[in-house]
Design a protein around this motif. Structure first.
Motif, PDB file in Angstrom:
ATOM      1  N   THR A  22      17.131  -0.941   8.403  1.00  0.00           N
ATOM      2  CA  THR A  22      17.631   0.094   7.505  1.00  0.00           C
ATOM      3  C   THR A  22      16.566   1.128   7.157  1.00  0.00           C
ATOM      4  O   THR A  22      16.860   2.122   6.506  1.00  0.00           O
ATOM      5  N   ASN A  23      15.321   0.883   7.622  1.00  0.00           N
ATOM      6  CA  ASN A  23      14.235   1.805   7.309  1.00  0.00           C
ATOM      7  C   ASN A  23      13.953   1.912   5.808  1.00  0.00           C
ATOM      8  O   ASN A  23      13.537   2.945   5.316  1.00  0.00           O
ATOM      9  N   THR A  24      14.238   0.873   5.095  1.00  0.00           N
ATOM     10  CA  THR A  24      14.015   0.932   3.653  1.00  0.00           C
ATOM     11  C   THR A  24      12.984  -0.112   3.243  1.00  0.00           C
ATOM     12  O   THR A  24      12.762  -1.090   3.963  1.00  0.00           O
ATOM     13  N   LEU A  25      12.383   0.093   2.117  1.00  0.00           N
ATOM     14  CA  LEU A  25      11.361  -0.830   1.669  1.00  0.00           C
ATOM     15  C   LEU A  25      11.982  -2.040   0.998  1.00  0.00           C
ATOM     16  O   LEU A  25      12.943  -1.934   0.262  1.00  0.00           O
ATOM     17  N   ILE A  26      11.358  -3.185   1.295  1.00  0.00           N
ATOM     18  CA  ILE A  26      11.774  -4.395   0.608  1.00  0.00           C
ATOM     19  C   ILE A  26      10.773  -4.573  -0.513  1.00  0.00           C
ATOM     20  O   ILE A  26       9.609  -4.848  -0.266  1.00  0.00           O
ATOM     21  N   ARG A  27      11.201  -4.329  -1.738  1.00  0.00           N
ATOM     22  CA  ARG A  27      10.217  -4.374  -2.803  1.00  0.00           C
ATOM     23  C   ARG A  27      10.652  -5.270  -3.946  1.00  0.00           C
ATOM     24  O   ARG A  27      10.143  -5.144  -5.054  1.00  0.00           O
ATOM     25  N   ASP A  28      11.579  -6.162  -3.634  1.00  0.00           N
ATOM     26  CA  ASP A  28      12.011  -7.081  -4.681  1.00  0.00           C
ATOM     27  C   ASP A  28      10.817  -7.852  -5.221  1.00  0.00           C
ATOM     28  O   ASP A  28      10.080  -8.464  -4.458  1.00  0.00           O
ATOM     29  N   GLY A  29      10.660  -7.799  -6.503  1.00  0.00           N
ATOM     30  CA  GLY A  29       9.613  -8.594  -7.130  1.00  0.00           C
ATOM     31  C   GLY A  29       8.204  -8.126  -6.822  1.00  0.00           C
ATOM     32  O   GLY A  29       7.254  -8.853  -7.062  1.00  0.00           O
ATOM     33  N   VAL A  30       8.047  -6.913  -6.261  1.00  0.00           N
ATOM     34  CA  VAL A  30       6.689  -6.422  -6.029  1.00  0.00           C
ATOM     35  C   VAL A  30       6.094  -5.989  -7.367  1.00  0.00           C
ATOM     36  O   VAL A  30       6.636  -5.126  -8.045  1.00  0.00           O
ATOM     37  N   PRO A  31       4.999  -6.617  -7.773  1.00  0.00           N
ATOM     38  CA  PRO A  31       4.453  -6.299  -9.088  1.00  0.00           C
ATOM     39  C   PRO A  31       3.702  -4.966  -9.110  1.00  0.00           C
ATOM     40  O   PRO A  31       3.205  -4.517  -8.076  1.00  0.00           O
TER      41      PRO A  31
END
Ligand SMILES: Cc1cc2nc3c(=O)[nH]c(=O)nc-3n(C[C@H](O)[C@H](O)[C@H](O)COP(=O)(O)OP(=O)(O)OC[C@H]3O[C@@H](n4cnc5c(N)ncnc54)[C@H](O)[C@@H]3O)c2cc1C
Ligand SMILES: Nc1ncnc2c1ncn2[C@@H]1O[C@H](COP(=O)(O)O)[C@@H](O)[C@H]1O
Lengths: 260, 395
Positions: A22-31
């Protein structure tokens, strides 16, 4: 000595990944953290103050959430925190960021300004030197040691590819620091308590007398056109068979490419 | 430009939220909303199934484009030796200039006229050379004054410099003074067919994503490039060009270099100049594994590299580290043994001509960028490879 440390709140990039479909960032839970290089700048500011006396002000330009980074810096021992926040700052590139920081620094007043070598989200290492230019003061980048600091004069070691330079500068000066400079201290319990209650000074575009056309997206010469995942090589060859067959196949390719 | 969400069309499906690399889309009253942290990167524009996200142009978007022509390369020297990155930039600059139908100039502070001529052989049509004693050693303010002055006088459209301690220190001052856009650490530079703007591609977020950056209105468009990322152009002994001497009469500097201390090890020099690099990661398991790599390197006449994991374990000194926080290398052959291929490692070696990956995990990301891949145990593969290479070379 009036010391200002510029800090930036950044996502912990070690944990940011892109979803190639999807060309999107996976940033779940990135502090969110204080840019690691900036913690060394804070430590340097505190050490200068311990030596010469004075006051350490931490300054950040960012959204209201960036307040937590300032409180962390206060808990390490900074005396005062300033949050530069205004909708007009949105979309700033390094040019507009440096312009804005310089305006705020002029407003607050400083003899020594400390920045991290670079911020780990953008990795540009441009904001420090650009800020110095807007302030019309000298800068020294990549400081690995402060040899001496006194009224009106500083001597530092600047890291180069082939060693280091010993550089002297008049004050005021802006320094950007590398990791080797020091080990940042941990916040003390007392510091944490004080930081919780401390008042954070907020400055807007109007407060620092910034020119509207130099701010935010409008003031930024560069624009991000798009983002994408790093590319994957498609013409690679995976060798099959026994270990020996694979090694033979590799050698054959390398010989074919005139590499051996 | 502004990015907006049409609240009437928004169904609150949240599919745009993940698309934002800056966390700038939030849900408010069950509708998506763009916050002030928006960087206008346009990532969200096409993800909305309802087409509720759109951009609007503002009056300031239609600014006149500033003028300029010619591609400039800042050619860096230290102790009279021109940095390799300068020749690489001349190669890249030549390509851009050909597309624009313009010329390539180099700017050289310090060094000799003979060095300036060397830049012509590497692709420059013209060299602005200041040989004055005053600029022999690097100092930010005189360098920034001199380069800004030249740019204002001759108005190039593109200025490239090495992303070295020198370039990264004074080039931002020049950009700030000229109100020029500056893009750091570009990995690719192209000319946009329609607008003729420079398309500058660079990694961000530690190499996890790539971004294309433009300077649509301002000139010059400025960019830095790390050493070993671009390829050198053709060296032509007979190439002719013009050398324009530049004088400095009033340099102002509030900083002074008191002393220069050299600390280079042969190894780190060798690593960046090496044709072949054998590199080891955590998979080597320790010094025993590195001994095998050492033997392979010896057979190949290669230098030894390492991942940060191997360096952190203390199996090999830091100066061997390749990657974002180590060296950027670009050899003909890079043999990665027991290295997983984390982005921070890959950004430091992906411009190698041939990448050989030896890893026992077929899913290791290093295989995504490899030219040749061997899935297997390095303790078996590497000694066999060493033996067969020795045989092939008749050793
Ligand atoms: C800010 C930041 C900067 C960084 N900078 C750098 C940098 O400059 N350079 C760098 O390298 N890293 C850097 N890193 C670290 C990077 O993210 C990775 O952690 C690191 O590169 C991993 O090293 P590795 O591949 O050796 O180890 P691992 O990821 O642990 O991989 C080991 C690999 O070896 C394989 N293996 C194990 N045993 C064998 C065997 N017997 N035979 C064959 N294969 C085997 C495994 O399958 C695995 O793929 C940085 C990280 C951060 C956060
Ligand atoms: N928004 C900001 N607020 C305060 N300081 C900043 C900001 N952006 C960058 N800096 C400072 O500039 C340094 C270099 O950042 P960069 O040029 O983005 O790599 C950082 O380490 C900070 O010290």
């Amino acid at each position: 000595m009036r010391i200002i440390v510029c800090i930036k709140q950044v996502p912990d990039t070690a944990e940011v990944r892109i979803n190639p479909e999807t060309n999107t960032l996976i940033r779940d839970g990135v502090p969110s953290i204080i840019n690691p290089y900036d913690t060394h700048a804070i430590e340097a500011g505190l050490q200068i103050k311990e030596k010469t006396g004075g006051k350490v002000t931490v300054l950040t330009m960012g959204p209201p959430q960036a307040e937590s980074a300032l409180r962390e810096a206060l808990s390490m021992g900074a005396d005062e925190a300033v949050l530069l926040t205004d909708r007009a700052f949105a979309g700033s590139d390094t040019w507009a960021t440096a312009y804005t920081l310089a305006k705020a620094i002029e407003h607050i007043g400083a003899d020594v300004i400390l920045c991290g070598k670079q911020a780990i989200d953008g990795d540009t290492a441009q904001v420090g030197p650009e800020t110095a230019e807007f302030l019309d003061i000298p800068h020294i980048a990549y400081i690995r040691k402060i040899d001496d600091i006194a009224e009106g004069r500083i001597v530092v070691q600047r890291l180069m590819d082939d060693g280091y330079d010993v550089v002297e500068s008049s004050l005021p000066v802006l320094l950007t620091v590398v990791r080797e400079l020091n080990v940042p201290r941990m916040p003390s319990l007392k510091g944490k308590m004080a930081a919780k209650k401390a008042e954070i000074r907020k400055l807007s575009a109007a407060d620092i007398g910034a020119a509207e056309e130099s701010l935010g997206l409008k003031g930024s010469p560069t624009q991000v056109r798009n983002i994408f995942a790093p590319e994957v090589k498609t013409d690679r060859k995976m060798f099959e068979g026994t270990a020996e067959e694979k090694v033979d196949a590799l050698i054959k390719e390398l010989v074919g490419q005139k590499c051996l | 430009m502004l990015i907006k969400i049409n609240r009437d069309k928004c169904t609150g499906c949240e599919s745009c939220i993940q698309s934002c690399p800056f966390d700038s889309i939030v849900m408010k009253d069950e509708k998506a909303e763009i916050t002030e942290t928006c960087q206008f990167c346009r990532s969200c524009l096409n993800v909305c199934p309802e087409g509720a996200i759109y951009e609007i142009e503002e009056a300031s978007d239609k600014k006149e484009k500033e003028e300029g022509s010619g591609v400039w390369v800042y050619a860096e020297q230290r102790d009279g030796v021109i940095a390799g990155v300068s020749f690489e930039l001349l190669g890249a600059g030549r390509g851009l200039a050909n597309k624009l139908g313009t010329e390539v100039s180099a700017v050289l502070f310090g060094a000799t006229e003979a060095d300036a001529r060397e830049l012509i052989r590497w692709g420059a049509d013209r060299v602005y050379h200041c040989g004055d004693e005053l600029v022999r050693t690097f100092n930010d303010e005189p360098y920034a004054d001199l380069l800004s002055g030249l740019i204002q006088q001759y108005r190039p459209e593109i200025v490239l410099a090495g992303a070295t301690p020198i370039g990264r220190s004074f080039i931002p001052r020049v950009a700030a003074r000229l109100k020029a856009g500056l893009t750091a650490d570009c990995t690719s530079l192209e000319i946009d067919e329609d607008s003729k703007n420079l398309l500058q591609v660079r990694p961000a977020f530690g190499g996890n994503i790539m971004a294309t950056i433009l300077c649509p209105h301002t000139r010059p468009q400025m960019a830095t490039v790390r050493p070993r990322v671009m390829k050198r152009g053709e060296y032509d002994e007979s190439r002719q060009g013009e050398i324009i001497p530049v004088k400095t009469d009033n340099v102002r500097s509030r900083t002074k270099v008191i002393e220069t201390i050299k600390e280079v090890s042969d190894i780190s020099v060798n690593l960046q100049e090496a044709n072949v690099i054998v590199s080891g990661g955590r998979g080597t398991g320790g010094e025993k594994g590195f001994k095998l790599l050492h033997e392979l390197a010896e057979a190949l006449g290669a230098s030894l590299g390492a991942s940060r994991a191997a360096v952190d374990e203390g199996w090999i000194p830091y100066r061997h580290q390749v990657g974002q926080t180590g060296k950027t290398v670009g050899p003909k052959i890079y043999i990665a043994c027991g290295i997983s291929g984390a982005v921070q490692h890959v950004v430091g070696m992906q411009s190698s001509d041939i990448i050989v990956a030896i890893n026992k995990n077929p899913e290791a990301p290093i295989f995504n960028i490899a030219t040749y891949g061997i899935v297997g145990d390095l303790f078996e593969i590497v000694p066999m490879l060493t033996k067969k290479i020795k045989e092939a070379k008749g050793l």
